[in-house]
Design a protein around this motif. Structure first.
Motif, PDB file in Angstrom:
ATOM      1  N   GLU A  78      16.783  74.163 120.401  1.00 38.42           N
ATOM      2  CA  GLU A  78      15.804  75.062 121.037  1.00 38.42           C
ATOM      3  C   GLU A  78      14.894  75.701 119.986  1.00 38.42           C
ATOM      4  N   GLY A  79      15.491  76.068 118.833  1.00 36.16           N
ATOM      5  CA  GLY A  79      14.665  76.627 117.768  1.00 36.16           C
ATOM      6  C   GLY A  79      13.634  75.627 117.278  1.00 36.16           C
ATOM      7  N   LEU A  80      14.035  74.353 117.201  1.00 38.66           N
ATOM      8  CA  LEU A  80      13.106  73.306 116.754  1.00 38.66           C
ATOM      9  C   LEU A  80      11.979  73.131 117.762  1.00 38.66           C
ATOM     10  N   THR A  81      12.318  73.047 119.050  1.00 36.84           N
ATOM     11  CA  THR A  81      11.266  72.837 120.057  1.00 36.84           C
ATOM     12  C   THR A  81      10.354  74.053 120.172  1.00 36.84           C
ATOM     13  N   GLU A  82      10.889  75.230 119.904  1.00 37.08           N
ATOM     14  CA  GLU A  82      10.039  76.424 119.911  1.00 37.08           C
ATOM     15  C   GLU A  82       9.017  76.359 118.779  1.00 37.08           C
ATOM     16  N   LYS A  83       9.475  75.913 117.577  1.00 39.27           N
ATOM     17  CA  LYS A  83       8.563  75.792 116.444  1.00 39.27           C
ATOM     18  C   LYS A  83       7.506  74.712 116.705  1.00 39.27           C
ATOM     19  N   LEU A  84       7.868  73.698 117.501  1.00 39.87           N
ATOM     20  CA  LEU A  84       6.910  72.650 117.845  1.00 39.87           C
ATOM     21  C   LEU A  84       6.057  73.031 119.046  1.00 39.87           C
ATOM     22  N   GLU A  85       6.249  74.283 119.553  1.00 41.35           N
ATOM     23  CA  GLU A  85       5.490  74.830 120.685  1.00 41.35           C
ATOM     24  C   GLU A  85       5.696  74.009 121.952  1.00 41.35           C
ATOM     25  N   LEU A  86       6.948  73.574 122.153  1.00 37.38           N
ATOM     26  CA  LEU A  86       7.275  72.783 123.340  1.00 37.38           C
ATOM     27  C   LEU A  86       8.390  73.405 124.165  1.00 37.38           C
ATOM     28  N   SER A  87       8.848  74.607 123.792  1.00 43.34           N
ATOM     29  CA  SER A  87      10.046  75.168 124.434  1.00 43.34           C
ATOM     30  C   SER A  87       9.856  75.380 125.935  1.00 43.34           C
ATOM     31  N   ASN A  88       8.636  75.728 126.350  1.00 40.27           N
ATOM     32  CA  ASN A  88       8.414  75.967 127.783  1.00 40.27           C
ATOM     33  C   ASN A  88       8.296  74.672 128.580  1.00 40.27           C
ATOM     34  N   ARG A  89       8.306  73.536 127.885  1.00 42.33           N
ATOM     35  CA  ARG A  89       8.199  72.245 128.575  1.00 42.33           C
ATOM     36  C   ARG A  89       9.507  71.456 128.516  1.00 42.33           C
ATOM     37  N   ILE A  90      10.513  72.036 127.858  1.00 41.57           N
ATOM     38  CA  ILE A  90      11.809  71.367 127.701  1.00 41.57           C
ATOM     39  C   ILE A  90      12.800  71.929 128.712  1.00 41.57           C
ATOM     40  N   GLU A  91      13.550  71.019 129.361  1.00 37.27           N
ATOM     41  CA  GLU A  91      14.605  71.420 130.298  1.00 37.27           C
ATOM     42  C   GLU A  91      15.907  70.730 129.896  1.00 37.27           C
ATOM     43  N   TYR A  92      17.006  71.381 130.219  1.00 42.55           N
ATOM     44  CA  TYR A  92      18.337  70.822 130.006  1.00 42.55           C
ATOM     45  C   TYR A  92      19.012  70.717 131.370  1.00 42.55           C
ATOM     46  N   ILE A  93      19.323  69.501 131.787  1.00 46.60           N
ATOM     47  CA  ILE A  93      19.892  69.235 133.104  1.00 46.60           C
ATOM     48  C   ILE A  93      21.281  68.635 132.930  1.00 46.60           C
ATOM     49  N   GLN A  94      22.260  69.226 133.616  1.00 38.92           N
ATOM     50  CA  GLN A  94      23.635  68.717 133.517  1.00 38.92           C
ATOM     51  C   GLN A  94      23.669  67.224 133.829  1.00 38.92           C
ATOM     52  N   ALA A  95      24.460  66.484 133.040  1.00 38.81           N
ATOM     53  CA  ALA A  95      24.493  65.029 133.197  1.00 38.81           C
ATOM     54  C   ALA A  95      25.872  64.502 132.851  1.00 38.81           C
ATOM     55  N   GLN A  96      26.101  63.257 133.212  1.00 41.92           N
ATOM     56  CA  GLN A  96      27.316  62.553 132.820  1.00 41.92           C
ATOM     57  C   GLN A  96      26.915  61.252 132.130  1.00 41.92           C
ATOM     58  N   MET A  97      27.681  60.919 131.109  1.00 43.35           N
ATOM     59  CA  MET A  97      27.294  59.759 130.287  1.00 43.35           C
ATOM     60  C   MET A  97      28.545  59.173 129.655  1.00 43.35           C
ATOM     61  N   ASP A  98      28.614  57.855 129.557  1.00 42.03           N
ATOM     62  CA  ASP A  98      29.764  57.203 128.928  1.00 42.03           C
ATOM     63  C   ASP A  98      29.912  57.684 127.493  1.00 42.03           C
ATOM     64  N   GLY A  99      31.149  58.010 127.109  1.00 44.11           N
ATOM     65  CA  GLY A  99      31.425  58.451 125.750  1.00 44.11           C
ATOM     66  C   GLY A  99      31.190  59.932 125.523  1.00 44.11           C
ATOM     67  N   MET A 100      30.730  60.654 126.567  1.00 48.43           N
ATOM     68  CA  MET A 100      30.463  62.083 126.437  1.00 48.43           C
ATOM     69  C   MET A 100      31.353  62.867 127.392  1.00 48.43           C
ATOM     70  N   HIS A 101      31.642  64.125 127.046  1.00 45.89           N
ATOM     71  CA  HIS A 101      32.469  65.012 127.870  1.00 45.89           C
ATOM     72  C   HIS A 101      31.802  65.190 129.229  1.00 45.89           C
ATOM     73  N   PRO A 102      32.522  64.974 130.338  1.00 44.26           N
ATOM     74  CA  PRO A 102      31.882  65.006 131.670  1.00 44.26           C
ATOM     75  C   PRO A 102      31.333  66.368 132.062  1.00 44.26           C
ATOM     76  N   GLY A 103      31.850  67.462 131.500  1.00 43.15           N
ATOM     77  CA  GLY A 103      31.384  68.796 131.893  1.00 43.15           C
ATOM     78  C   GLY A 103      30.570  69.500 130.836  1.00 43.15           C
ATOM     79  N   ARG A 104      30.344  68.861 129.701  1.00 41.86           N
ATOM     80  CA  ARG A 104      29.627  69.518 128.607  1.00 41.86           C
ATOM     81  C   ARG A 104      28.529  68.608 128.054  1.00 41.86           C
ATOM     82  N   THR A 105      27.779  68.004 128.954  1.00 43.45           N
ATOM     83  CA  THR A 105      26.703  67.090 128.569  1.00 43.45           C
ATOM     84  C   THR A 105      25.473  67.394 129.396  1.00 43.45           C
ATOM     85  N   ALA A 106      24.311  67.356 128.756  1.00 42.17           N
ATOM     86  CA  ALA A 106      23.055  67.617 129.462  1.00 42.17           C
ATOM     87  C   ALA A 106      21.988  66.640 129.006  1.00 42.17           C
TER      88      ALA A 106
END
Length: 803
Positions: free
Chosen positions: A629-657
């Motif tokens: 988030e700090g990186l995207t804020e410095k790139l002036e993109l923080s208001n255009r970035i979203e984090y959406i809960q997701a599931q993915m092979d090889g990743m924790h089912p409840g802690r992935t976005a």
């Protein structure tokens, strides 16, 4: 290539130039000197001793009591454990007070009750590697020839008062794989003449052609083969000076005949081979390609199976040597040899390289043939070796050389204009300066107006085009002497593109946040190629992979970063944060894959550790998300970035976005699945990967400043009861949309899922900030908007205020 400083002085006057200064000059002229070794470093007090008496130690079976003359008033008694010590020998003696390599000091001592005043030394104890010590002295002390005098400096007699320069030669400088080639180079650098070895050869009246006939079937592979016959040789040790020069170059001495061939190899760069004539079994030498399945036992007693790709020397029927690589055991020179057939030949590099590779025989000879030898030195090297065999082996050289010669070699002729030379170098050299440099190099140069035409000696096969001549002029003139200039013009090269500047900023930001940059392979295995891929396409298989582990072009960087964490964790570095910017390769149906630049990071272990304060904070999802988030804020993109809960092979089912930019998925972030962590022996590990090109190429709005608010804000906190599966981000979006222009911020500050909560529900608390930059808000205005927010939450998400 190891170059003895003392030996080099036989060919070039080095007065006034130390070995270290010479190394610096050679390096600055374009050949790197990797080091200068002082052979007698850390040694003093070692002299030649004469063993006058030797008797068995009265109290030890494996010790000898020796009376040794070391050139002083009286002989000294020395106890020696070497099995080969004997009366009458001339040996190296470290006197009392002497120092040997490793700061080993020799003191007067008693060994099993007998006094010992010094130490009789082996060559290994004087700092020589065991692999270069003559085999007869490998397990005991070294014995000098009788011509030496007791009390003389043993180190000087062994030529250890020398320095050896190690040249790191590039493949094009095969001309310096010999002492004469280095002498040419040093002579050109110092502007001094090169002295050549004298060949004093006396031949008998009997013809060599009466003893041997030479035929060559493979003329392209072997255009020149010359054979000389030396009769009545007496096999024995070579002279000490020759042995020590070979050892300084890393070659073990064997006997006078073999040592002479190795000596010429080092001196001229021309490999030679000596056959025992009487073991050949015929009076014929036939050079041909080997037959399929044909075998030979080489000098290392290994049986080799040959193919038609290999060039062999035969006695007309069976092989007696693999040409240019190694001789056969069936024609080896040994203590009983009396007639030597000496081979001096020019072999093409390709079949030698093939045989060397196929049989795993990388020899000094094959190295030189592969890179190319001077065709005009072949006969001269053979003549020089024959003369030395006559001198040091008592041989009688038969008249003439039996040879097959289909070699056609013309020296390269290259022309260059002074204008082009000076344009390339940015200099104003004169014709006189240029021709002087070519004269120092021993290149014949002719001048026609402003054009210099150079006839290049055959020893310099690397000079073929104009640019080669420019390089020779530049390096001999001195790179340090080339004038320095600044670029001129309105626009100067070297500016970073906007993309490059942003990528550099990304790297600096992540390094400033405590992450280390990693650079990993772009190749992976079939098992890992699809793991964590953002875009799963058909994997791209290499046509000729170096291993199965590196057989596919990667689709994701994360598997490689996890390997980095695993590697470091196995070495007790279990708290680590790394990132990488690099390409992944996507099959797009074309001939070549599309390269897409990604940014990935991986973190594990402790993020904060202050033991003296009792503070420890392990890495978690929000640490890594905060950095992103700090990186995207410095790139002036923080208001255009979203984090959406997701599931993915090889990743924790409840802690992935998933990471979305303007609603489009560009990456993901989360915890590695526990089973994968266990497989890699990692603690909780968090990663992200995103498409860096999309992030950096996203347009940004012009910078907009807002005045600092002059009017106070009003904060309202709400605790909502909502379904567990509704993400906090969804609730926050509903709040912000319903709050309109007056609602400036909405942030989560509490989550509760414990007792007294309905099954499947959670309590989540938000802090809402209302403000109008133009006036002070009233409670009525805030309440009106606040009730609208609560209504939207109930309608769209079924979330109500907690009672």
């Amino acid at each position: 290539m190891y170059v003895s400083y003392k030996w080099l002085q036989d060919y070039v006057d080095l007065s006034g130039v130390t070995a270290e200064e010479l190394a610096e000059k050679i390096t600055k002229s374009g050949i790197e000197v990797e080091g200068v070794e002082t052979l007698n470093e850390g040694i003093k007090g070692v002299v030649i001793g004469h063993v006058l008496e030797r008797e068995q130690h009265p109290n030890a079976d494996k010790l000898s009591k020796c009376l040794v003359d070391i050139g002083e008033e009286a002989p000294v008694q020395i106890i020696c454990g070497a099995p080969n010590v004997a009366k009458g020998q001339k040996v190296a003696v470290a006197k009392t007070g002497a120092v040997l390599p490793g700061n080993f000091k020799i003191k007067r001592a008693k060994l099993r009750g007998e006094e010992s005043n010094g130490m009789i030394c082996s060559l290994q104890e004087l700092g020589m590697e065991g692999k270069i010590v003559p085999k007869e002295y490998a397990e005991g002390i070294f014995v000098f020839p009788n011509s030496v005098t007791p009390g003389e400096d043993a180190i000087e007699a062994l030529n250890r008062d020398d320095k050896v320069l190690e040249l790191g030669l590039t493949p094009n400088r095969a001309d310096c794989l010999n002492m004469l080639g280095v002498a040419y180079e040093v002579g050109a650098i110092l502007g001094r003449e090169v002295k050549f070895p004298e060949i004093n050869l006396t031949e008998s009246s009997e013809k060599a052609s009466n003893y041997i006939k030479v035929s060559v079937e493979a003329n392209e592979d072997n255009p020149l083969y010359a054979a000389k016959v030396i009769r009545n040789v007496k096999i024995g040790p070579s002279p000490l000076w020759m042995q020590t020069r070979l050892m300084a170059a890393g070659i073990r001495p064997h006997n006078n005949v073999v040592d002479i061939t190795n000596y010429i190899l080092l001196e001229y760069g021309q490999p030679l081979h000596a056959f025992d004539y009487e073991k050949l079994g015929s009076k014929e030498i036939l050079v041909r390609r080997a037959k399929e399945g044909e075998t030979i036992v080489t000098l290392d007693d290994a049986k080799r199976t040959l193919t038609p790709d290999h060039l062999v020397i035969t006695n007309g029927t069976e092989p007696v040597a693999i040409a240019g690589v190694m001789g056969g055991a069936n024609s080896e020179v040994d203590a009983d040899t009396t007639i030597v057939l000496l081979e001096a030949a020019y072999f093409a590099g390709s079949p030698i390289r093939k045989a060397s590779k196929d049989h795993g025989l990388r020899s000094e000879a094959s190295t030189r043939f592969e890179k190319g030898v001077d065709p005009n030195r072949v006969r001269e090297a053979g003549e020089r070796a024959a003369a030395l065999m006559a001198e040091y082996a008592g041989g009688e050289v038969l008249d003439g050389t039996v040879e097959v010669d289909t070699l056609q070699v013309e020296p390269a002729v290259v022309s260059i204009t002074m204008d082009k030379l000076n344009t390339f170098l940015g200099m104003k050299l004169t014709v006189e300066e240029v021709t002087d440099i070519f004269a120092r190099l021993k290149f014949e140069a002719a001048v026609d107006d402003e054009t210099v035409t150079v006839t290049v000696p055959t020893r310099r096969g690397d000079i073929t085009i104009e640019e080669d001549l420019i390089e020779e002029i530049a390096r001999l003139y001195g790179y340090d002497n080339i004038p320095k200039t600044l670029p001129a013009g309105e626009q100067l090269a070297g500016k970073l593109t906007p993309y490059q500047a942003k990528r550099r900023f990304v790297r600096r930001f992540l390094e400033g946040a405590g992450l280390y940059q990693a650079v990993t392979y772009s190749l992976t295995s079939a098992e890992k190629v699809t793991q964590y891929a953002l875009e799963k396409t058909e994997p791209i298989q290499l046509a000729m992979p170096m291993s199965e582990e590196r057989s596919q072009l990667r689709l994701s960087i994360i598997p490689h970063l996890l390997e980095v964490l695993k590697y470091n964790g196995a070495r007790q570095a279990d708290s680590l944060a790394v990132y990488e910017t690099g390409s992944v390769f996507l099959a797009k149906g074309g001939e070549l894959p599309a390269e897409e630049e990604h940014l990935a990071a991986a973190m594990t272990g402790l993020w904060v550790s202050n033991p003296w304060q009792g503070e420890k904070k392990p890495v978690d999802f929000y640490v890594l998300k905060g950095i992103l988030e700090g990186l995207t804020e410095k790139l002036e993109l923080s208001n255009r970035i979203e984090y959406i809960q997701a599931q993915m092979d090889g990743m924790h089912p409840g802690r992935t976005a998933d990471i979305l930019l303007d609603g489009k998925r560009i990456g993901f972030i989360g915890q590695v699945h526990p089973s994968m962590q266990k497989q890699l022996d990692l603690k909780d590990t968090y990663v992200f990967e995103l498409k860096l090109n999309e992030l950096l190429e996203a347009g940004t709005e012009p910078l907009h400043y807002e005045p600092i608010p002059r009017f106070p804000s009003i904060t309202r906190d709400i605790a909502l009861v909502a379904d567990k599966d509704i993400p906090a981000g969804t609730l926050r979006s509903i709040i912000l949309e319903a709050g309109g222009q007056l609602l400036k911020e909405a942030s989560v500050f509490d989550l509760y899922e414990g007792a007294n909560m309905e099954e499947g529900k959670k309590s989540i608390a938000f802090s809402l900030k209302y403000m109008d930059p133009e006036r002070t808000l009233t409670d009525e205005e805030v309440t009106k908007v606040h009730e609208k927010v609560l209504a939207a939450l109930k309608e769209k998400a079924g979330a109500v205020l907690r009672a």
